[in-house]
Design a protein around this motif. Structure first.
Motif, short mmCIF file in Angstrom:
data_model
loop_
_atom_site.label_atom_id
_atom_site.label_comp_id
_atom_site.label_asym_id
_atom_site.label_seq_id
_atom_site.Cartn_x
_atom_site.Cartn_y
_atom_site.Cartn_z
N GLN A 179 0.79 -1.23 0.00
CA GLN A 179 0.00 0.00 0.00
C GLN A 179 0.83 1.28 0.00
N THR A 180 2.06 1.25 0.53
CA THR A 180 2.84 2.48 0.61
C THR A 180 3.14 3.06 -0.78
N LYS A 181 3.09 2.21 -1.82
CA LYS A 181 3.30 2.70 -3.18
C LYS A 181 2.18 3.65 -3.60
N PHE A 182 1.05 3.57 -2.89
CA PHE A 182 -0.10 4.40 -3.24
C PHE A 182 -0.39 5.46 -2.19
N PHE A 183 0.56 5.70 -1.30
CA PHE A 183 0.45 6.81 -0.36
C PHE A 183 0.71 8.12 -1.12
N ASP A 184 0.48 9.24 -0.46
CA ASP A 184 0.69 10.55 -1.08
C ASP A 184 2.08 10.67 -1.70
N ASP A 185 3.08 10.18 -0.97
CA ASP A 185 4.46 10.35 -1.42
C ASP A 185 4.72 9.67 -2.76
N GLY A 186 4.04 8.57 -3.01
CA GLY A 186 4.27 7.83 -4.25
C GLY A 186 3.36 8.20 -5.40
N THR A 187 2.33 9.03 -5.12
CA THR A 187 1.33 9.31 -6.16
C THR A 187 1.08 10.79 -6.42
N TRP A 188 1.73 11.67 -5.65
CA TRP A 188 1.40 13.09 -5.66
C TRP A 188 1.41 13.69 -7.07
N ASP A 189 2.39 13.31 -7.88
CA ASP A 189 2.53 13.90 -9.21
C ASP A 189 2.05 12.97 -10.33
N LYS A 190 1.31 11.93 -9.97
CA LYS A 190 0.83 10.99 -10.98
C LYS A 190 -0.61 11.28 -11.37
N SER A 191 -0.92 10.98 -12.62
CA SER A 191 -2.28 11.19 -13.12
C SER A 191 -3.17 10.01 -12.73
N ARG A 192 -4.46 10.20 -12.90
CA ARG A 192 -5.42 9.11 -12.65
C ARG A 192 -5.09 7.90 -13.52
N ALA A 193 -4.81 8.15 -14.79
CA ALA A 193 -4.50 7.06 -15.72
C ALA A 193 -3.22 6.32 -15.31
N GLN A 194 -2.24 7.05 -14.82
CA GLN A 194 -0.99 6.41 -14.40
C GLN A 194 -1.22 5.50 -13.19
N ILE A 195 -2.07 5.93 -12.27
CA ILE A 195 -2.35 5.12 -11.09
C ILE A 195 -3.13 3.86 -11.48
N TYR A 196 -4.08 4.00 -12.40
CA TYR A 196 -4.79 2.82 -12.91
C TYR A 196 -3.81 1.84 -13.55
N GLU A 197 -2.86 2.36 -14.29
CA GLU A 197 -1.87 1.51 -14.95
C GLU A 197 -1.08 0.72 -13.92
N GLU A 198 -0.68 1.37 -12.83
CA GLU A 198 0.07 0.68 -11.78
C GLU A 198 -0.81 -0.37 -11.09
N LEU A 199 -2.08 -0.04 -10.88
CA LEU A 199 -2.99 -0.97 -10.24
C LEU A 199 -3.26 -2.20 -11.11
N SER A 200 -3.12 -2.03 -12.41
CA SER A 200 -3.43 -3.14 -13.32
C SER A 200 -2.55 -4.35 -13.05
N SER A 201 -1.33 -4.14 -12.58
CA SER A 201 -0.44 -5.29 -12.32
C SER A 201 -0.97 -6.14 -11.17
N TYR A 202 -1.61 -5.51 -10.18
CA TYR A 202 -2.18 -6.25 -9.06
C TYR A 202 -3.42 -7.01 -9.50
N VAL A 203 -4.18 -6.38 -10.38
CA VAL A 203 -5.38 -7.02 -10.92
C VAL A 203 -4.99 -8.24 -11.76
N GLU A 204 -3.97 -8.07 -12.60
CA GLU A 204 -3.48 -9.18 -13.42
C GLU A 204 -2.97 -10.34 -12.55
N ALA A 205 -2.36 -9.99 -11.43
CA ALA A 205 -1.77 -11.01 -10.55
C ALA A 205 -2.81 -11.96 -9.97
#
Length: 219
Positions: A109-135
């Motif tokens: 979860q720390t990858k999705f805390f403020d520190d890891g997502t502050w400058d990322k777009s919505r689409a970028q966060i979805y892209e990162e989440l897709s690896s967990y969904v695929e898993a």
């Protein structure tokens, strides 16, 4: 918007393998433990990862089950995307896939805390989440199509068109608000808030808490 066609939480049944597959048996006595959790709350992670170890050790002659309620918190805006990802897994997969996805996400979860997502777009966060969904066995393309713009609503001229799980997210938030749940995690036992339960509880403390309700624990 109407009413949800199914319950808003995902159930983990204790000691009833047939019910775990959705074939709920008609047992008159029921014990229900509900947990409200947020994917980017460290205390929620602590509780879930303890419960994950606890569940296989439990047994009950009653119809005992846990309900995981998703609890997005507005001060964790990126957390909404995490909850949307979980809602897609619920929609496309099984309860087991949902719990497996939740386990992976809480552990990371720390990858999705403020520190890891502050400058990322919505689409970028979805892209990162897709690896967990695929898993957990959900295809990436399916996932991204569900969290992408709702083209049907968009074509009707609405600017806030949401995505395929927007209404599911609304139901989760509505339930949380209607019950007055503010802090994550929050636990209810048979409909009553169990304020003594702490995210820091050990397996032994959970065992002692559940014992009066005829839920055994083999520690």
């Amino acid at each position: 918007m109407g009413y949800p066609s199914t319950q808003t939480g995902v159930v983990y049944y204790v000691g009833t393998p047939e019910a775990q597959e959705g074939e709920r048996t008609a047992i008159r006595q029921t014990v229900q433990i509900e947990v409200y959790l947020d994917y980017v709350c460290p205390f929620s992670a602590k509780m879930f990862l303890t419960l994950e170890k606890l569940w296989p050790k439990l047994s009950s002659k009653k119809n005992a089950f846990f309900v995981f309620h998703q609890m997005p918190q507005p001060w964790h805006p990126q957390g909404v995307y995490c909850h949307e990802a979980a809602l897609v897994v619920r929609k496309l997969g099984t309860a087991k896939q949902f719990f497996d996805f939740s386990s992976l996400l809480f552990k990371d979860q720390t990858k999705f805390f403020d520190d890891g997502t502050w400058d990322k777009s919505r689409a970028q966060i979805y892209e990162e989440l897709s690896s967990y969904v695929e898993a957990v066995g959900i295809e990436k393309e399916q996932f991204l199509s569900h969290v992408g713009p709702n083209e049907k609503v968009k074509k009707e001229g609405f600017l806030n068109y949401g995505n395929a799980v927007t209404n599911d997210l609304k139901y989760s938030v509505k339930l949380q608000r209607k019950r007055g749940v503010h802090v994550s995690p929050t636990v209810f036992l048979n409909g009553i808030e169990a304020t003594e339960v702490s995210s820091g509880w050990s397996l032994q403390q959970w065992s002692e808490f559940l014992q009066p309700y005829d839920i055994g624990c083999s520690l």
